[in-house]
Design a protein around this motif. Structure first.
Motif, PDB file in Angstrom:
ATOM      1  N   PRO A 292      52.020 -20.169   9.868  1.00 25.65           N
ATOM      2  CA  PRO A 292      53.169 -20.915  10.402  1.00 25.65           C
ATOM      3  C   PRO A 292      54.448 -20.474   9.717  1.00 25.65           C
ATOM      4  CG  PRO A 292      51.887 -22.284   8.898  1.00 25.65           C
ATOM      5  CD  PRO A 292      51.116 -21.012   9.080  1.00 25.65           C
ATOM      6  N   GLY A 293      55.534 -20.471  10.507  1.00 27.55           N
ATOM      7  CA  GLY A 293      56.826 -20.106   9.931  1.00 27.55           C
ATOM      8  C   GLY A 293      57.126 -18.631   9.952  1.00 27.55           C
ATOM      9  N   GLN A 296      58.785 -17.686  16.013  1.00 27.16           N
ATOM     10  CA  GLN A 296      58.559 -18.718  17.026  1.00 27.16           C
ATOM     11  C   GLN A 296      57.289 -18.458  17.819  1.00 27.16           C
ATOM     12  OE1 GLN A 296      62.002 -19.645  19.348  1.00 27.16           O
ATOM     13  NE2 GLN A 296      60.844 -20.701  20.926  1.00 27.16           N
ATOM     14  N   GLU A 299      54.248 -18.834  15.550  1.00 24.28           N
ATOM     15  CA  GLU A 299      54.133 -20.258  15.255  1.00 24.28           C
ATOM     16  C   GLU A 299      53.436 -20.984  16.401  1.00 24.28           C
ATOM     17  OE1 GLU A 299      54.647 -23.931  13.315  1.00 24.28           O
ATOM     18  OE2 GLU A 299      55.153 -21.949  12.524  1.00 24.28           O
ATOM     19  N   TYR A 302      49.761 -20.099  16.351  1.00 20.29           N
ATOM     20  CA  TYR A 302      49.088 -20.804  15.253  1.00 20.29           C
ATOM     21  C   TYR A 302      48.815 -22.256  15.636  1.00 20.29           C
ATOM     22  CZ  TYR A 302      48.347 -23.131  10.784  1.00 20.29           C
ATOM     23  OH  TYR A 302      47.832 -23.896   9.773  1.00 20.29           O
ATOM     24  N   GLN A 303      49.816 -22.927  16.202  1.00 18.66           N
ATOM     25  CA  GLN A 303      49.638 -24.324  16.576  1.00 18.66           C
ATOM     26  C   GLN A 303      48.570 -24.472  17.653  1.00 18.66           C
ATOM     27  OE1 GLN A 303      53.443 -25.915  17.671  1.00 18.66           O
ATOM     28  NE2 GLN A 303      54.315 -25.724  15.617  1.00 18.66           N
TER      29      GLN A 303
END
Length: 700
Positions: A292-293, A296, A299, A302-303
């Motif tokens: 994460p991070g 965009q 991210e 990952y989510q």
């Protein structure tokens, strides 16, 4: 093997000034039968052996005799790195071995060598026996007499025969039970062969034992590859499935990313790079862990991976990139044998590309529909008059640039033909040419036709939305006919488009950049409309960059007959006729005022082709207004209402008769026979009246 591996290392030495008693002491201490002799500088100058010492004593030397007097001075010295095979057959009992600095390194004696070689052979035999016993492959050695001289336990197990039973037995009899006797022959070669022995599959290789070019025996190496065969078969199937799976994944138009349970990327296809790499500025690296991070896009991946792993269900999310691209991301779990999520497969569908493709399809369909409604292969402008030639020259000059053009002229003069001419000779000729009649579309629909609309923009709008004709004309030309009929509200929007080359669809909030050339046309006086405040002044000057005025047909009478013949040819072909204009009809056409201009001429030609009788179109076949409204510019048929001089009446009647005869019979000779005069007389009179200029019909 090198000499230094079998020599006596660092032997005890003597100096040349020492005595024989010192040599005897060295022999006793070292248990050797010779000793190197050195000079004061440490270099070898001789050797004193037990045999030489005894000879010296027999010759009268004493134990106090210096070594220098009895030592052997003829030495054979070799380098310690010399290969053993180079000195093994030398007929010399001892050798002095020197190092790289040419200093004494050791002594090589035949007796010492024999002892070392014997010990080495015993050790090698023991080690070889241990190795052969431990080797998992079967080894069968056969001597030159065809008997088995060695068989290891692995071979005995594979052949199902005890070692003791097989030793010293003919190899043919031992191998016959397994069907392997053919591999003893030279024809088997030294390649690997496969053979079935019982329920096993063996890989067999024959190796010859050669000496001096003669085969002294054979070694068979047996390897049980039954498990390897099964594994190989499974591996081939797995590889085939793997190749097919990779091909399917790479062939997918949607992007695909495979992430394991630890969040490490295990694969990504090219479609993912096409969709997401331009947004992230970097590619996913197989073996890297999603963090994460890091950006965009990553991210979001990952989510989604985290949601799928925790929920153990497929999850779909919408993702909008920083550049307003839309994508649908769907994560699907893959479970292992224990029921845990071992991998998450994420598919990425680029809705932006699909939307663009849909819009392109809509644009293409709209363009095809528009193009079908008009004549694609428009002819070049027919012009014989100087005024029309000037118009064509202006059109060709302005075609090379992208300036806005305003074409003016009466209705029906051919403004759309000149606009098409400009487009066909412009750099945009391969792009679309879209024609819009601003006066033919209701005002409440014209805006949506021009600019398009988003889905749900207004009641009754298509649920899919619609692209406007301005978008259809992108990278091409749009022809706005009857621009003077445009409402003031639409004039504002058109002005903004001309200035910015971008539009907003109805109900849309995103600007759409376009590259369209505008050609406008009108039959109205826009300058007067500007003064009357019914047309925007700024739009007028934006349109009137290059004005082109097309004169009406009555101002370019030289073009009437060429245009008439052109339309006549078209309608003859269309209706399967072969009609032509008579001289009188041509005169009537030229004399008419043509308030409807070229469009009226086209309609008249179609009417006379359909309604006219015979193949020659005469004046009476033309509409009645043509015969009544010529204004005296063509010959009127003689009507005796007033008294005329006889000569004038005779000439008028003669002219009319000659004209009728030529139109009726087609040639001067047949017309002359009908009039009862000679061909030459008719020709002379016709030329005098200006009816013909040579001996042919005036029909066209």
């Amino acid at each position: 093997m090198q000499v230094k591996q079998v020599m006596l290392n660092n032997p005890e030495t003597l100096y040349y000034w020492q005595t024989l008693a010192d040599a005897v002491a060295v022999y006793q201490r070292q248990q050797v039968n010779c000793a190197p002799v050195l000079d004061a500088g440490g270099e070898v100058v001789g050797i004193i052996t037990v045999f030489r010492l005894l000879e010296a004593l027999q010759e009268g030397a004493t134990m106090a005799t210096p070594i220098e007097e009895v030592m052997e001075r003829k030495l054979v010295c070799i380098d310690e790195d010399t290969g053993f095979e180079k000195v093994a057959n030398l007929p010399i009992d001892r050798l002095i071995v020197l190092n790289k600095e040419r200093r004494l390194s050791g002594v090589l004696t035949r007796i010492g060598l024999i002892n070392k070689v014997h010990h080495a052979l015993e050790k090698a035999e023991r080690e070889l026996a241990a190795v052969l016993e431990a080797v998992p492959n079967g080894i069968v050695a056969v001597d030159r007499e065809g008997k088995i001289c060695h068989i290891n336990p692995a071979a005995a197990r594979l052949l199902d025969v005890p070692v003791a039973t097989a030793m010293e037995q003919p190899a043919n009899s031992i191998l016959a039970a397994a069907g392997l006797t053919r591999f003893l022959a030279k024809e088997a070669g030294d390649q690997f062969h496969k053979a079935g022995v019982g329920d096993r599959t063996l890989a067999i290789r024959r190796s010859s034992i050669n000496k001096e070019g003669q085969e002294q025996g054979v070694v068979l190496i047996l390897q049980d590859i039954s498990e390897l065969e099964a594994i190989s078969s499974e591996l081939k199937a797995v590889k085939s499935l793997n190749r097919q799976l990779k091909s399917v994944i790479e062939a997918c138009y949607d992007g695909m990313v495979i992430v394991d349970s630890q969040g490490i990327v295990r694969g990504a296809n090219e479609a993912y790079e096409r969709i997401m790499a331009p947004e992230t500025g970097r590619l996913l690296v197989v073996g890297e862990k999603l963090q994460p991070g890091t950006g965009q896009a990553e991210e979001q991946l990952y989510q989604l991976w985290h949601l799928v792993r925790e929920s153990r269900k497929a999850v779909t999310v919408m993702y909008q990139t920083p550049s307003d691209r839309e994508a649908i991301l769907t994560g699907s779990p893959v479970f292992n044998e224990e029921g845990a999520v071992s991998q998450v497969v994420i598919s990425i569908r680029d809705m932006t590309e699909l939307r663009h493709l849909k819009e392109e399809a809509m644009r293409a369909a709209a363009e095809i529909q528009v193009l079908r409604a008009r004549q694609l292969a428009a002819p070049e402008v027919i012009r014989h008059s100087l005024s029309m030639q000037k118009v064509v020259d202006q059109a060709l000059r302005v075609a090379a640039v992208d300036s806005t053009v305003l074409i003016t002229g009466e209705s029906g003069v051919g403004k759309e033909v000149v606009a098409g001419l400009i487009h066909r000779h412009s750099p945009r000729c391969k792009g679309p040419f879209i024609e819009i009649n601003c006066g033919a579309i209701p005002e409440n629909l014209l805006e949506s036709e021009l600019f398009g609309y988003e889905k749900g923009a207004f009641t009754g709008a298509s649920k899919e939305g619609k692209i406007g004709l301005l978008e259809v004309a992108n990278n091409g030309t749009i022809f706005l006919d009857e621009i003077g009929d445009l409402s003031l509200g639409l004039q504002v929007k058109l002005l903004r488009f001309l200035q910015e080359q971008e539009i907003y669809r109805l109900g849309g909030r995103q600007a759409i950049k376009l590259n369209v050339r505008v050609i406008a046309a009108t039959n109205k006086d826009l300058a007067a409309m500007v003064r009357e405040k019914t047309f925007r002044e700024d739009l007028y000057y934006r349109l009137n960059v290059v004005p082109i005025r097309i004169p009406p047909l009555r101002e370019r009478r030289e073009d009437i007959l060429p245009l008439a013949r052109y339309f006549l040819e078209i309608f003859n072909h269309k209706y399967g006729t072969d009609k032509r204009l008579s001289f009188g009809a041509c005169k009537v056409l030229e004399a008419y005022s043509w308030p409807g201009n070229v469009r009226e001429l086209q309609n008249v030609m179609e009417r006379v082709v359909i309604m006219g009788e015979g193949d020659v179109i005469r004046p009476e076949h033309l509409p009645i207004e043509f015969q009544e409204g010529t204004g005296g510019n063509t010959c009127k048929w003689l009507q005796l209402k007033d008294v005329l001089p006889l000569q004038e009446a005779r000439e008028q009647l003669e002219r009319q008769l000659i004209t009728l005869a030529i139109a009726e019979y087609g040639t001067l000779r047949r017309a002359a026979r009908a009039l009862g005069i000679s061909h030459s007389t008719l020709l002379r009179k016709a030329q005098a009246y200006g009816l013909v200029v040579q001996n042919r019909t005036d029909a066209v």
